[in-house]
Design an enzyme around this catalytic site. Structure first.
Site, PDB file in Angstrom:
ATOM      1  N   ASP A 269       0.819  -1.215   0.000  1.00 42.49           N
ATOM      2  CA  ASP A 269       0.000   0.000   0.000  1.00 42.49           C
ATOM      3  C   ASP A 269       0.852   1.264   0.000  1.00 42.49           C
ATOM      4  O   ASP A 269       0.326   2.372  -0.089  1.00 42.49           O
ATOM      5  CB  ASP A 269      -0.916   0.022   1.234  1.00 42.49           C
ATOM      6  CG  ASP A 269      -2.128  -0.877   1.065  1.00 42.49           C
ATOM      7  OD1 ASP A 269      -2.242  -1.492  -0.008  1.00 42.49           O
ATOM      8  OD2 ASP A 269      -2.956  -0.959   1.990  1.00 42.49           O
TER       9      ASP A 269
ATOM     10  N   ASP B 136      -9.633  25.949 -40.694  1.00 33.09           N
ATOM     11  CA  ASP B 136      -9.104  24.741 -40.053  1.00 33.09           C
ATOM     12  C   ASP B 136     -10.114  24.153 -39.075  1.00 33.09           C
ATOM     13  O   ASP B 136     -10.327  22.942 -39.026  1.00 33.09           O
ATOM     14  CB  ASP B 136      -7.800  25.050 -39.317  1.00 33.09           C
ATOM     15  CG  ASP B 136      -6.650  25.321 -40.279  1.00 33.09           C
ATOM     16  OD1 ASP B 136      -6.581  24.625 -41.300  1.00 33.09           O
ATOM     17  OD2 ASP B 136      -5.846  26.218 -40.003  1.00 33.09           O
TER      18      ASP B 136
ATOM     19  N   GLY C 205      -7.673  13.390 -42.539  1.00 33.43           N
ATOM     20  CA  GLY C 205      -7.865  12.319 -43.509  1.00 33.43           C
ATOM     21  C   GLY C 205      -6.902  12.335 -44.671  1.00 33.43           C
ATOM     22  O   GLY C 205      -6.269  11.326 -44.996  1.00 33.43           O
ATOM     23  N   MET C 206      -6.732  13.473 -45.338  1.00 32.17           N
ATOM     24  CA  MET C 206      -5.873  13.530 -46.515  1.00 32.17           C
ATOM     25  C   MET C 206      -4.417  13.261 -46.140  1.00 32.17           C
ATOM     26  O   MET C 206      -3.680  12.616 -46.886  1.00 32.17           O
ATOM     27  CB  MET C 206      -6.006  14.901 -47.191  1.00 32.17           C
ATOM     28  CG  MET C 206      -5.230  15.003 -48.499  1.00 32.17           C
ATOM     29  SD  MET C 206      -5.621  13.660 -49.661  1.00 32.17           S
ATOM     30  CE  MET C 206      -7.324  14.054 -50.047  1.00 32.17           C
TER      31      MET C 206
END
Length: 510
Positions: free
Chosen positions: A36, A297, A432-433
């Protein structure tokens, strides 16, 4: 008590030790079995301080079980008093040693007579509360102890605007960076800081707390009980709105102004601050997040879904920032702070589709797997879940790992905090790109296609032809195609995914 592989909030004694080790010249003794006493190692690793953690263990072993703990505990307190010379020693059991049902309060009373320093027993129910609740209770207990011990207090408030910051403590999520940002904010508002507790403060400081004109509680988790006690006993107003995000920053500053006007005592200040002009100037010219949220953006996030999970303060604030300031859909928001569920629900009911209150990480993982968000904002556990599901995750709350105890300046509060959060949000989403181009030009993202899901259900097996076909799909939609195909296969009772099954799943969805 609960047996689990992972806990969002630790056992109660960890909260007590966090408060004790935040104060200067305070020593904590835990009455605990071996195993502990991991707090020292954990704090030394995460905080990366030069000084040793002022906490030791009075070990419960077979000799203690046979003869009792009184002599060992009292001797330990007296020895630490002579060796360390602390102003205060706090004794706490752990959830394990609490099973023995020993009268540790009596041991503390006996040691107090012999020792030169003050000794208190942490008045916490280890069966009912967790780390966060115990920290809040222990801080309030220390403040109450020293205020009641002082008997005669100088209760004249300062002539100049002044404030106590309550709740900054060790192992808090970016707490030290937030404290620096709050100092900057209060300096701009010409408000003098009276005390900051417990981090870096002395236990002699609480007796001066009533001299401030109001208290600022940046996080609901720790400090709220202390503020309520000071409000009840000394009539001190407090501000508990977390200054995170542009909108709540403005609201917090307006509440600060209101709190300063509450007391009848006149304010003598070297300059007059126009609060509304300050808010306008900081929001428009200092915080970069305001214009970023209107940029192209940020508009690319339209239609993106997120899941948010963390402590009540950070989860609620991040949810409001995402939905209200950045226009990002929050599909589900949750917290592991069950004791603050009512406040949490009230704060975010208009900003998300679903609310979850749980301390079960498996339940959170199942929701993330079901929602399939574009990004996750959560704790270290949600970061692990995101890695398994290949969903990006930004860590916004404790519990966190060492990379979120940064040496650089990264506040979440204040106007600089809005910039940090905007960066975190933007960098957490997979573009994504960019991923598609990395696939085409053999960039760094060349790991194998993940076909395991988080669910405990039996997943369909992909044959080599279907794996090859899946690899031809652009990466930024590949995971979604994989999950939809597996859902279709389970629904139809198909165990092996072939190219024909992929086409059938596509037709079923279109």
């Amino acid at each position: 008590m609960k047996l689990a592989h992972w806990m969002y909030a630790g056992p109660a004694h960890i909260g007590t030790l966090r408060v004790a080790s935040s104060f200067k010249n305070v020593h904590a003794i835990m009455h605990a079995p071996l195993g502990d006493d991991y707090f020292n190692v954990m704090r030394s690793m995460l905080e990366r301080e030069r000084n040793f953690t002022p906490a030791t263990a009075s070990i419960v072993d077979r000799h203690v079980l046979a003869r009792g703990s009184r002599k060992r505990v009292v001797d330990h307190i007296i020895r630490k008093d002579k060796e360390e010379g602390p102003d205060l020693i706090i004794l706490t059991p752990t959830c394990t040693s609490s099973i023995l049902q020993e009268d540790l309060k009596n041991f503390v009373d006996r040691a107090s007579i012999i020792s030169d320093c003050n000794v208190i027993f942490a008045d916490v129910d280890h069966y009912q509360v967790n780390e966060i609740q115990a920290a809040d209770r222990t801080l309030e207990q220390v403040v109450r102890y020293y205020l009641e011990k002082s008997h005669t207090l100088d209760q004249f408030v300062t002539d100049a605007p002044s404030v106590n910051i309550i709740g900054i403590l060790t192992l808090g999520f970016h707490n030290r960076h937030d404290c620096r940002e709050l100092r900057r904010l209060l300096k701009d508002l010409d408000i003098r800081i009276n005390q900051i507790i417990p981090e870096g403060g002395s236990v002699e400081d609480p007796k001066n707390l009533p001299k401030a004109r109001f208290n600022l509680i940046p996080y609901r988790e720790v400090g709220l009980m202390t503020a309520m006690y000071l409000n009840k006993e000394f009539g001190m107003p407090y501000v508990s709105t977390t200054p995170m995000g542009a909108v709540d920053m403005a609201e917090c500053i307006r509440q600060i102004k209101k709190s300063l006007e509450t007391l009848a005592a006149p304010i003598l200040s070297s300059k007059r601050v126009d609060y509304e002009s300050y808010i306008d100037g900081q929001t428009r010219f200092v915080s970069q997040a305001a214009w970023f949220s209107r940029s192209i953006d940020c508009q690319n996030f339209t239609g993106k879904e997120t899941v948010v999970f963390g402590d009540a303060t950070h989860a609620a604030s991040i949810t409001k920032i995402l939905a209200r300031e950045m226009g990002i859909r929050v599909s589900c928001t949750g917290t592991y702070c069950k004791h603050d569920a009512e406040w949490f629900k009230e704060q975010i009911k208009d900003f998300c589709d679903e609310i979850i209150i749980t301390d079960d990480h498996a339940e959170v993982g199942d929701i993330i797997s079901r929602v399939e968000p574009s990004a996750i904002f959560g704790t270290q556990m949600e970061r692990h879940i995101g890695k398994r599901l290949e969903i990006p995750c930004g860590v916004i709350s404790a519990p966190a790992h060492i990379q979120n105890f940064s040496l650089g300046y990264r506040p979440f509060l204040g106007y600089e905090g809005t910039n940090q959060i905007a960066d975190l949000v933007y960098n957490s989403f997979a573009l994504g790109m960019e991923d598609h181009l990395l696939d085409i030009f053999c960039g760094h993202d060349t790991k194998e296609i993940m076909t395991k899901s988080l669910s405990t259900d039996i997943s369909p097996i992909w044959d080599p032809e279907s794996r090859q076909e899946l690899g031809k799909i652009p990466r930024f939609v590949r995971d979604e195609v994989k999950r939809n195909t597996e859902k279709f296969a389970r629904r139809k009772g198909i165990l092996n995914v072939t190219v024909e099954v992929m086409h059938a799943a596509k037709e079923a969805l279109s």
